[in-house]
Design a protein around this motif. Sequence first.
Motif, short mmCIF file in Angstrom:
data_model
loop_
_atom_site.label_atom_id
_atom_site.label_comp_id
_atom_site.label_asym_id
_atom_site.label_seq_id
_atom_site.Cartn_x
_atom_site.Cartn_y
_atom_site.Cartn_z
N THR A 138 0.83 -1.21 0.00
CA THR A 138 0.00 0.00 0.00
C THR A 138 0.86 1.26 0.00
O THR A 138 0.49 2.27 -0.60
CB THR A 138 -0.96 0.02 1.20
OG1 THR A 138 -0.23 -0.11 2.42
CG2 THR A 138 -1.98 -1.10 1.12
N THR A 139 2.00 1.18 0.65
CA THR A 139 2.92 2.32 0.60
C THR A 139 3.37 2.55 -0.84
O THR A 139 3.44 3.70 -1.31
CB THR A 139 4.15 2.06 1.50
OG1 THR A 139 3.72 1.92 2.85
CG2 THR A 139 5.14 3.21 1.41
N ALA A 140 3.65 1.48 -1.58
CA ALA A 140 4.02 1.59 -2.99
C ALA A 140 2.89 2.22 -3.79
O ALA A 140 3.10 3.10 -4.63
CB ALA A 140 4.35 0.22 -3.56
N TYR A 141 1.69 1.77 -3.51
CA TYR A 141 0.51 2.25 -4.24
C TYR A 141 0.33 3.75 -4.06
O TYR A 141 0.18 4.50 -5.04
CB TYR A 141 -0.72 1.50 -3.71
CG TYR A 141 -1.91 1.50 -4.63
CD1 TYR A 141 -2.02 0.57 -5.65
CD2 TYR A 141 -2.95 2.41 -4.46
CE1 TYR A 141 -3.13 0.55 -6.49
CE2 TYR A 141 -4.05 2.40 -5.28
CZ TYR A 141 -4.14 1.46 -6.30
OH TYR A 141 -5.23 1.46 -7.13
N TYR A 142 0.37 4.21 -2.81
CA TYR A 142 0.14 5.64 -2.57
C TYR A 142 1.35 6.49 -2.92
O TYR A 142 1.21 7.67 -3.22
CB TYR A 142 -0.33 5.85 -1.13
CG TYR A 142 -1.74 5.34 -0.95
CD1 TYR A 142 -2.81 5.97 -1.58
CD2 TYR A 142 -2.01 4.20 -0.20
CE1 TYR A 142 -4.09 5.49 -1.47
CE2 TYR A 142 -3.30 3.71 -0.07
CZ TYR A 142 -4.34 4.36 -0.72
OH TYR A 142 -5.62 3.87 -0.62
N HIS A 143 2.53 5.88 -2.90
CA HIS A 143 3.72 6.57 -3.39
C HIS A 143 3.53 6.88 -4.88
O HIS A 143 3.80 8.00 -5.33
CB HIS A 143 4.96 5.70 -3.18
CG HIS A 143 6.23 6.32 -3.64
ND1 HIS A 143 7.09 6.99 -2.79
CD2 HIS A 143 6.82 6.37 -4.86
CE1 HIS A 143 8.13 7.44 -3.46
NE2 HIS A 143 8.00 7.07 -4.73
N LEU A 145 0.61 7.08 -6.57
CA LEU A 145 -0.45 8.06 -6.74
C LEU A 145 0.05 9.47 -6.44
O LEU A 145 -0.27 10.43 -7.16
CB LEU A 145 -1.62 7.72 -5.82
CG LEU A 145 -2.45 6.50 -6.21
CD1 LEU A 145 -3.45 6.15 -5.12
CD2 LEU A 145 -3.19 6.74 -7.51
N ARG A 146 0.84 9.59 -5.38
CA ARG A 146 1.36 10.91 -5.00
C ARG A 146 2.26 11.47 -6.11
O ARG A 146 2.21 12.67 -6.40
CB ARG A 146 2.14 10.77 -3.69
CG ARG A 146 2.89 12.02 -3.24
CD ARG A 146 1.93 13.17 -2.95
NE ARG A 146 2.65 14.34 -2.46
CZ ARG A 146 3.32 15.18 -3.23
NH1 ARG A 146 3.39 14.99 -4.54
NH2 ARG A 146 3.93 16.23 -2.70
N GLU A 147 3.06 10.62 -6.74
CA GLU A 147 3.93 11.09 -7.82
C GLU A 147 3.14 11.49 -9.06
O GLU A 147 3.56 12.38 -9.81
CB GLU A 147 4.94 10.01 -8.20
CG GLU A 147 6.08 9.84 -7.20
CD GLU A 147 7.30 9.22 -7.85
OE1 GLU A 147 7.16 8.60 -8.92
OE2 GLU A 147 8.40 9.38 -7.30
N LEU A 148 2.00 10.85 -9.29
CA LEU A 148 1.20 11.13 -10.47
C LEU A 148 0.32 12.37 -10.31
O LEU A 148 -0.20 12.90 -11.29
CB LEU A 148 0.29 9.93 -10.79
CG LEU A 148 0.97 8.66 -11.27
CD1 LEU A 148 -0.03 7.52 -11.38
CD2 LEU A 148 1.66 8.90 -12.61
N ILE A 161 -2.83 9.87 3.53
CA ILE A 161 -3.04 8.42 3.47
C ILE A 161 -1.72 7.68 3.49
O ILE A 161 -1.56 6.67 4.20
CB ILE A 161 -3.87 8.04 2.22
CG1 ILE A 161 -5.27 8.65 2.30
CG2 ILE A 161 -3.96 6.52 2.07
CD1 ILE A 161 -6.12 8.40 1.07
N ARG A 162 -0.75 8.17 2.73
CA ARG A 162 0.55 7.51 2.70
C ARG A 162 1.19 7.50 4.09
O ARG A 162 1.77 6.48 4.51
CB ARG A 162 1.47 8.20 1.69
CG ARG A 162 2.83 7.53 1.53
CD ARG A 162 3.67 8.20 0.48
NE ARG A 162 3.90 9.61 0.76
CZ ARG A 162 4.70 10.39 0.02
NH1 ARG A 162 5.30 9.91 -1.05
NH2 ARG A 162 4.87 11.66 0.34
#
Length: 280
Positions: A138-143, A145-148, A161-162
């Motif tokens: 989940t950390t990878a997922y929100y990382h 999203l945050r970059e995008l 969330i991250r």
Amino acid sequence: MQQNLSYSSQSGSPHWRIEDIAFAEIDRAAVENNEDLFFLLMSASFVETGSDTYATNLAEHYAAYPEIASWLKDHWEAEELQHGQSLRVYVETVWPEFPWQQAYDSFFAEYSKLCTMEELYPDQRLEMVARCVVETGTTAYYHTLRELSDEPVLTGLLDNIRSDEVSHYKHFLKYFKQLQGQSPVGRMRIAGALYGRLKELRESDSDIALRHVWAHKGRYFANSGRRFEDLARHIYELVSRRLPADLAVRMLLKPMLLPARVEGLIRTPISKLATRVMSH
């Protein structure tokens, strides 16, 4: 301002609230044509909203450990549900024609079949190891999203969330160490749990969510020309490429409880291997 703030069990500082997010200030033009964010955010809103079923099972699994069970119900579940609520408000603001409730109901009918006690490791120590893997994911997922994100409201929400997901990882690791200290389990079994749960990440809740978002997307991105299989592969690679391999390896190695010198020796070659694997 209301004073009914919840508090982070990690730091004692006030926890963010959905009421404080300026959804009315969303810059829709900055995000509404981003196909990747559409699928990533919709999928995340489904998974987070359905987390209470999983949290209930976990709390029951750790009923013999009141501190753990209490944290799961009072903090982990509440924060995951807040993630789902805030993401739902966001995506319904940006893509108002998406039938969110209908799509979520179809997702949950399938997803809930995975949320059983039988899906948990019978050994409570190993289930904590598996939780660490999931929180790394989940950390990878929100990382990603945050970059995008180039949209300020979304960026702030994803930061919140991250941070929660990292805190959750730290809690699961802490509780694993406590259980391990009471009755140690061998490193080979820990490594097996890490590897086993890592293999399952792709064929898990986010994959199910993605399929149901696709099935209900309607006019949104209907002309992109992608097949679902191509989209799913693209999303998986997108998330994988953007997680710094060293961060992922650090998180995954922690439950092994290796001596610092040993962990330092193996972390770099494993990170290089992980970078090659995640880029293909």
